[in-house]
Scaffold this active site. Structure first.
Site, PDB file in Angstrom:
ATOM      1  N   HIS A 167      -3.463   1.468   7.914  1.00  0.00           N
ATOM      2  CA  HIS A 167      -2.131   1.825   7.419  1.00  0.00           C
ATOM      3  C   HIS A 167      -1.315   2.345   8.600  1.00  0.00           C
ATOM      4  CE1 HIS A 167      -4.120   2.752   3.299  1.00  0.00           C
ATOM      5  NE2 HIS A 167      -3.477   1.603   3.206  1.00  0.00           N
ATOM      6  N   GLU A 171       0.830  -1.215   0.000  1.00  0.00           N
ATOM      7  CA  GLU A 171       0.000   0.000   0.000  1.00  0.00           C
ATOM      8  C   GLU A 171       0.864   1.265   0.000  1.00  0.00           C
ATOM      9  OE1 GLU A 171      -3.831  -0.048   1.026  1.00  0.00           O
ATOM     10  OE2 GLU A 171      -3.885  -2.142   0.406  1.00  0.00           O
ATOM     11  N   CYS A 201      -2.723  11.205   4.081  1.00  0.00           N
ATOM     12  CA  CYS A 201      -3.141  10.227   3.061  1.00  0.00           C
ATOM     13  C   CYS A 201      -3.215  10.872   1.687  1.00  0.00           C
ATOM     14  CB  CYS A 201      -4.533   9.683   3.369  1.00  0.00           C
ATOM     15  SG  CYS A 201      -4.685   8.864   4.940  1.00  0.00           S
TER      16      CYS A 201
HETATM   17  O1  SUG Z   1      -7.642   2.634   1.301  1.00  0.00           O
HETATM   18  N1  SUG Z   1     -10.421   4.696   1.785  1.00  0.00           N
HETATM   19  C1  SUG Z   1      -9.014   4.539   1.658  1.00  0.00           C
HETATM   20  C2  SUG Z   1      -8.319   5.480   2.594  1.00  0.00           C
HETATM   21  C3  SUG Z   1      -6.851   5.549   2.373  1.00  0.00           C
HETATM   22  C4  SUG Z   1      -6.150   6.348   3.401  1.00  0.00           C
HETATM   23  N2  SUG Z   1      -4.773   6.380   3.122  1.00  0.00           N
HETATM   24  C5  SUG Z   1      -3.787   6.402   4.058  1.00  0.00           C
HETATM   25  N3  SUG Z   1      -4.012   6.079   5.284  1.00  0.00           N
HETATM   26  N4  SUG Z   1      -2.596   6.672   3.660  1.00  0.00           N
HETATM   27  C6  SUG Z   1      -8.593   3.106   1.932  1.00  0.00           C
HETATM   28  O2  SUG Z   1      -9.220   2.466   2.780  1.00  0.00           O
HETATM   29  C7  SUG Z   1     -12.729   4.398   1.155  1.00  0.00           C
HETATM   30  C8  SUG Z   1     -13.560   3.921   0.014  1.00  0.00           C
HETATM   31  C9  SUG Z   1     -15.011   3.849   0.301  1.00  0.00           C
HETATM   32  O3  SUG Z   1     -15.434   4.057   1.426  1.00  0.00           O
HETATM   33  O4  SUG Z   1     -15.725   3.544  -0.648  1.00  0.00           O
HETATM   34  C10 SUG Z   1     -11.263   4.147   0.910  1.00  0.00           C
HETATM   35  O5  SUG Z   1     -10.862   3.511  -0.039  1.00  0.00           O
END
Ligand code: SUG
Length: 434
Positions: A243, A172, A366
Site C-alpha cells: 500500500h 484498498e 493501517c
Molecule cells: O492487507 N495484512 C493486511 C495488512 C494491511 C495493512 N494496511 C495498510 N497498509 N493500510 C493486508 O495485507 C495479513 C493477513 C495474514 O497474514 O493472514 C493481512 O491481511
C-alpha cells in the site's frame, strides 16, 4: 470553521492469526503459521487508541467483524449447519478456513476512501467502502464494513458501497489516498495512488488500480482541478510496499515520502504544490526521505511512513507522530524522526507497541481511518462508539476475560474455543451498541 480528523479504529478480533494471506505483504508472509496472541493484539490496539484519545483527538471504535464468516463458507461450497461447514473447511481447505477467520478488517485504513463535505460537489462527507478484491480474506470485509460505517457515522454522512468491476477496479481504500488540506473547513486536495500500468512490478501484484481511483473521484464529485493521480514506484511494490501508506504519509500541509515511493512523479508533484499554494496561500511541505537516509527495504521493515499523524486537541501544538516501536529500534529511522521533531514538523513523537498487528503488516496508520468532520458532524457521532475512559475499561475487561492468548485456525476444532470466540464478539458488539 474548523475541520477535525476523527480517527476510526476497529478492535482486533479474537481469531487474529498469522495466515500469511497478505498479497505482496512481507511481514504477513514471514509470520505465516506462527501462533498469534489475539488478546495482546486487541489490548495493543486499545492502548494506541487511548494514547491518541488522550491527545484530545476524537476516537471512534468499531467492533470486530464476526468470524468465522459462515456465509463465506456457504458461498464457496461448504454446506450444512454452521458447525458442519466449519468442519468441512478445517478438513479440506486451509486457505478458506484462514480467510474466514481473518481479523484483517482491523486494518481500517483499507475500509474506505473519504472526502470531506467541503471537498466535493455534493457538499456531503462521503465514504466509498473498499472492495479489497485483491485478496481472498479481505474480499469478505466490505458488507459488514458498510453496515458498521453507516451505523457509526453521523446521519448526514454518505457511505457508498464498494466498487464493482472485479480485478480491474481493485481498491484498498484510504491507504492509497492522501487528502492535503488544513484544519480549516476549506476544500482539500486529493492524491490517489495506484500501482497498475507500465512499468509493472516484477514480483508482486499491485493492489490498487488507476481506474478504481478515478471511479471513486467521480462518485464523490471531486473537482478535477483538485484531484491528482500518482503511480506507485514498481520497485516500492516489489520491496513490499503493498500500500502507498507503507512508503508515504500525509497530514494537512505535510507530505512525507520515500524518494522511490512514486514513479515519474515530478510534474504531478509540481502541480500539487502549485494547487496547494493557490488554495491555502502557503507552500505544501514535502519531506522526501532518500534511499541513503533509509533504504526502501528498511522503510518496509521499520514502517516509518506508517506512523499515524494527528493534530492534538491543543491546537497551538504542532502535530504528533505516533510511530511503531520498530522505528525507535531502527537507528536510521529513529534519526529521521528526531530530525523531524527538531525541525518542529512534530511537537512530539510517541512510539507504540503493535507487534501483533505489525506481524501481519499493519502499523499505526493501517489501524485507523481518518474522517474529516465539522464540529457539528462530530457531535452527531453515536455516543456508544466514541472512545471514553469507561468504554476503554469495559472493552479491556471483555477482552481479558474472553480472548485467547494463543490462536491458530486449527484450534477451532475444539468446540469450546469456537463458542468462546463467538461469545467474545457478541459481548464487544453489545458494548459498542450502547
Ligand atoms: O492487507 N495484512 C493486511 C495488512 C494491511 C495493512 N494496511 C495498510 N497498509 N493500510 C493486508 O495485507 C495479513 C493477513 C495474514 O497474514 O493472514 C493481512 O491481511
Amino acid at each position: 470553521m474548523t475541520l477535525i480528523e476523527v480517527q476510526v479504529d476497529r478492535l482486533v478480533g479474537p481469531t487474529h492469526h498469522f495466515g500469511g494471506l497478505g498479497v505482496g505483504n512481507l511481514a504477513s508472509q514471514q509470520h505465516a503459521g506462527q501462533i498469534s496472541n489475539p488478546q495482546a493484539a486487541a489490548l495493543q490496539g486499545l492502548d494506541k487508541m487511548k494514547r491518541v484519545a488522550q491527545l484530545g483527538v476524537p476516537q471512534v471504535i468499531l467492533a470486530p467483524q464476526p468470524r468465522p464468516d459462515f456465509e463465506f463458507f456457504k458461498r464457496v461450497g461448504f454446506d450444512g449447519t454452521e458447525t458442519e461447514r466449519l468442519r468441512q473447511a478445517i478438513q479440506s481447505d486451509f486457505r478458506v478456513l484462514s480467510a474466514s477467520l481473518s481479523s484483517s478488517a482491523m486494518w481500517v485504513a483499507n475500509a474506505a476512501t473519504v472526502s470531506a463535505a467541503v471537498d466535493n460537489r455534493y457538499g456531503v462527507t462521503s465514504l466509498t467502502v473498499a472492495n479489497l478484491v485483491a485478496s481472498l480474506h479481505r474480499s469478505i470485509e466490505p458488507d459488514v464494513t458498510y453496515a458498521d460505517l453507516r451505523q457509526s457515522m453521523p446521519p448526514g454522512v454518505k457511505v457508498m458501497p464498494h466498487l464493482f468491476g472485479g480485478a480491474e477496479m481493485r481498491d484498498e481504500g484510504a491507504a492509497n489516498h492522501m487528502r492535503l488540506g488544513s484544519s480549516q473547513n476549506i476544500a482539500g486536495i486529493h492524491v490517489f495512488v495506484y500501482g497498475d500500468g507500465s512499468p509493472a512490478p516484477q514480483q508482486r501484484w499491485p493492489r490498487q488500480t488507476r481506474a478504481a481511483c478515478q471511479a471513486i473521484a467521480r462518485q464523490h464529485g471531486l473537482h478535477p482541478a483538485d484531484t491528482f493521480y500518482l503511480k506507485q514506484h514498481p520497485d516500492a511494490i516489489d520491496a513490499g510496499a503493498f500500500h502507498n501508506d507503507v512508503v508515504a504519509a500525509s497530514h494537512h500541509d505535510l507530505m512525507l515520502y520515500h524518494e522511490r515511493a512514486f514513479h515519474n512523479a515530478d510534474a504531478t508533484l509540481a502541480a500539487i504544490d502549485q494547487r496547494y499554494q493557490q488554495r491555502f496561500g502557503r507552500p505544501l511541505r514535502r519531506e522526501v526521505v532518500t534511499s541513503e537516509q533509509l533504504s526502501l527495504d528498511d522503510s518496509v521493515s521499520a514502517y516509518l511512513f506508517n506512523s499515524q499523524i494527528v493534530s492534538p486537541g491543543d491546537t497551538s501544538r504542532a502535530p504528533v507522530l505516533v510511530g511503531p516501536a520498530q522505528v525507535r529500534r531502527h537507528d536510521q529511522a529513529n534519526r529521521i524522526v528526531t530530525d523531524w521533531c527538531d525541525r518542529q514538523l512534530f511537537s512530539a513523537a510517541i512510539f507504540v507497541d503493535l507487534d501483533q498487528s505489525m506481524a501481519g503488516g499493519g502499523g499505526p496508520a493501517c489501524l485507523r481511518l481518518r474522517v474529516p468532520m465539522t464540529p457539528v458532524e462530530m457531535s452527531q457521532i453515536p455516543e456508544s462508539v466514541r472512545w471514553s475512559e469507561s468504554l476503554d475499561q469495559r472493552l479491556r475487561q471483555i477482552i481479558q476475560e474472553t480472548y485467547p492468548t494463543e490462536f491458530a485456525p486449527a484450534h477451532l476444532i475444539d468446540a469450546s474455543t469456537l463458542s468462546k470466540v463467538i461469545k467474545a464478539q457478541s459481548a464487544l458488539r453489545d458494548a459498542l451498541s450502547g
